[in-house]
Design an enzyme around this catalytic site. Structure first.
Site, short mmCIF file in Angstrom:
data_model
loop_
_atom_site.label_atom_id
_atom_site.label_comp_id
_atom_site.label_asym_id
_atom_site.label_seq_id
_atom_site.Cartn_x
_atom_site.Cartn_y
_atom_site.Cartn_z
N ASP A 1 0.76 -1.19 -0.17
CA ASP A 1 -0.12 0.04 0.11
C ASP A 1 0.96 1.24 0.16
OD1 ASP A 1 -2.05 -1.85 0.07
OD2 ASP A 1 -2.74 -0.88 2.17
N HIS B 1 3.99 -1.98 3.36
CA HIS B 1 3.90 -0.75 2.66
C HIS B 1 5.03 -0.34 2.08
CE1 HIS B 1 0.46 -0.89 5.52
NE2 HIS B 1 0.16 0.02 5.22
N HIS C 1 -4.82 9.30 0.40
CA HIS C 1 -4.81 8.54 1.76
C HIS C 1 -6.00 9.38 2.81
CE1 HIS C 1 -3.39 5.90 5.06
NE2 HIS C 1 -2.95 5.02 3.96
#
Length: 229
Positions: free
Chosen positions: A37, A189, A92
């Site tokens: 992500d 991530h 985000h």
């Protein structure tokens, strides 16, 4: 306070409550999906790609539109290697902060950024880049209903080692290895938060899972194995 111990509990509670999300695949084979992500990142994502190239395994990336716009060449490199691409929103911001029309625009803006960076036809992206993971994993039943009415597919997780707080490579690897099961969907991530360790963590995780006999698949393949879609 780190939340890593809570995520497996949340997964067990939420998975049966929201069965139309992809949380994992209920299969007997040692298969996992490795996802990342918050990228692409100009430094961390290329480092990660080198690891994925080394082991010749596929992964899935949930991108932020603003990061795609900042690093279009990195986005294109990910796509050209055959990795799966999904949406993580434009910047985000949690989906719960948007009205339904604004959320729809947010996702469309991210698709446009991907089409431009990867030199793809926008119609193609709108048809094929439709997996969505909400930022911070926060959603409501209404958000899920909206996503599905717009032809998006909500994707969640079953293994979340909380690597974005940088607990250390050894801790991240241990958390993943202790939680992983057949059909698992692992979240790491490669963005600003967590990305500094992602290549090293991924290298060790992949090495250990390959030794255990696991095969790596994309989110698209996990959808097919899950039987949800």
């Amino acid at each position: 306070m780190q939340l890593a111990p809570v995520f497996p509990i949340l997964y067990r509670i939420l998975q049966p409550t929201f069965p139309t999300c992809l949380w994992s695949a209920n299969i007997q084979e040692p298969i996992v999906a490795l996802t990342f992500d918050d990228g692409p990142h100009p430094q961390y994502t290329p480092q990660l790609l080198s690891v994925l190239d080394k082991y010749e395994i596929p992964a899935s990336f949930f991108w932020l539109g603003v990061c795609v716009e900042r690093s279009p060449e990195v986005a294109k490199a990910v796509y050209q290697r055959g990795h799966w691409v999904g949406l993580h929103g434009y910047n985000h911001q949690m989906f719960t902060s948007f009205t339904s029309p604004i959320l729809k625009q947010n996702l469309a803006k991210t698709q446009l950024a991907i089409a431009q960076a990867c030199a793809l036809d926008l119609d193609y992206v709108q048809t094929h880049v439709r997996d969505v993971r909400p930022p911070n994993g926060v959603f409501t039943p209404q958000i899920l209903k909206s996503l599905q009415s717009w032809n998006y597919r909500p994707v969640m997780w079953s293994v979340v080692p909380e690597d974005w707080v940088l607990p250390g490579v050894a801790v991240v690897v241990q958390r993943v290895l202790s939680q992983v099961q057949n059909g698992a969907l692992i979240v790491l991530h490669d963005g600003f938060f967590g990305g500094a360790d992602v290549a090293q963590s991924t290298d060790l995780i992949v090495k250990k899972l390959l030794q255990r006999g696991f095969k790596f698949v994309t989110v698209e393949q996990l959808w097919q194995l899950s039987g949800v879609v």
